[in-house]
Each structure stands twice: as C-alpha cells, then as structure tokens.
Design a protein around this motif. Structure first.
Motif, short mmCIF file in Angstrom:
data_model
loop_
_atom_site.label_atom_id
_atom_site.label_comp_id
_atom_site.label_asym_id
_atom_site.label_seq_id
_atom_site.Cartn_x
_atom_site.Cartn_y
_atom_site.Cartn_z
N UNK A 2 0.87 -1.26 -0.18
CA UNK A 2 -0.04 0.14 -0.17
C UNK A 2 0.88 1.34 0.03
N UNK A 3 0.40 2.22 -0.55
CA UNK A 3 1.26 3.43 -0.59
C UNK A 3 1.16 4.17 0.73
N UNK A 4 1.73 4.94 1.10
CA UNK A 4 1.74 5.85 2.21
C UNK A 4 1.04 7.16 1.70
N UNK A 5 0.25 7.62 2.29
CA UNK A 5 -0.18 8.97 1.67
C UNK A 5 -0.08 9.99 2.64
N UNK A 6 0.64 11.15 2.45
CA UNK A 6 0.99 12.30 3.15
C UNK A 6 0.41 13.45 2.36
N UNK A 7 -0.65 14.12 2.97
CA UNK A 7 -1.26 15.17 1.95
C UNK A 7 -1.86 14.66 0.72
N UNK A 8 -1.54 15.03 -0.41
CA UNK A 8 -2.23 14.39 -1.52
C UNK A 8 -1.34 13.67 -2.48
N UNK A 9 -0.01 13.19 -1.59
CA UNK A 9 1.05 12.49 -2.46
C UNK A 9 1.08 11.27 -1.80
N UNK A 10 1.03 10.02 -2.76
CA UNK A 10 1.22 8.57 -2.36
C UNK A 10 2.59 8.35 -2.66
N UNK A 11 3.14 7.58 -1.64
CA UNK A 11 4.78 6.82 -1.99
C UNK A 11 4.76 5.54 -1.52
N UNK A 32 -1.31 -0.39 -7.90
CA UNK A 32 -1.62 0.74 -8.75
C UNK A 32 -2.86 1.29 -8.80
N UNK A 33 -3.77 0.30 -9.24
CA UNK A 33 -5.38 0.52 -9.31
C UNK A 33 -5.90 1.00 -7.95
N UNK A 34 -5.51 0.27 -6.98
CA UNK A 34 -5.98 0.73 -5.47
C UNK A 34 -5.59 2.03 -5.22
N UNK A 35 -4.67 2.46 -5.41
CA UNK A 35 -3.94 3.83 -5.17
C UNK A 35 -4.62 4.92 -6.13
N UNK A 36 -5.05 4.62 -7.14
CA UNK A 36 -5.54 5.65 -8.18
C UNK A 36 -7.05 5.95 -7.42
N UNK A 37 -7.75 5.22 -6.79
CA UNK A 37 -8.84 5.58 -5.81
C UNK A 37 -8.69 6.18 -4.76
N UNK A 41 -2.79 13.52 -5.96
CA UNK A 41 -2.22 14.23 -7.04
C UNK A 41 -0.97 13.66 -7.41
N UNK A 42 -0.02 12.99 -6.67
CA UNK A 42 1.17 12.48 -7.23
C UNK A 42 1.31 11.08 -6.62
N UNK A 43 1.95 10.28 -7.27
CA UNK A 43 2.46 8.91 -6.86
C UNK A 43 3.96 8.89 -7.21
N UNK A 44 4.59 8.34 -6.18
CA UNK A 44 6.26 8.27 -6.14
C UNK A 44 6.40 6.88 -5.67
#
Length: 64
Positions: A2-11, A32-37, A41-44
């Motif tokens: 899972x991406x770690x989300x801080x503000x509107x940025x997922x890492x 990636x599909x789960x993160x799109x939901x 604003x940005x995925x790193x």
C-alpha cells in the motif's frame, strides 16, 4: 503493498533487492489501481531502502 499517503502525495517504499525477475512482485497492477482510488495528486516510488537494483528492474512495464 500500500502507498503511504501524506497530504495528496502517495509514496511506495520499496526495500531490499530489486531485480528484473522480482520487480513485478513488489508493485503489482492491483496496487496501482487501488492507489488511483485514493484521490491523490502524485504517486512516487522511493528507492531509498533498496539495497540493489538493475536497469532491467526499473524498465519493467516500459513499452519497447
């Protein structure tokens, strides 16, 4: 993973050895599909904790 989300940025924080053979198991299409939901604003993808990677592992999924 899972991406770690801080503000509107997922890492995505990858770690260990990243090789062309195991790269798809670190970050799957479903991840990636789960993160799109998440309405970000940005995925790193962070390589900070990756010990070793080769060019083939970074180019996975890139059109030829």
């Amino acid at each position: 993973m899972r991406a770690v989300v801080k503000g509107r940025v997922g890492v995505f924080y990858l770690q260990g050895f990243l090789d062309g053979n195991n790269a798809p198991s670190f970050l799957t299409i479903e991840d990636i599909k789960a993160t799109e939901e998440l309405n970000i604003d940005m995925l790193l993808v962070s390589l900070k904790k990756v010990i070793f990677f080769n060019k083939k592992s970074v180019n996975i999924g890139k059109p030829s």
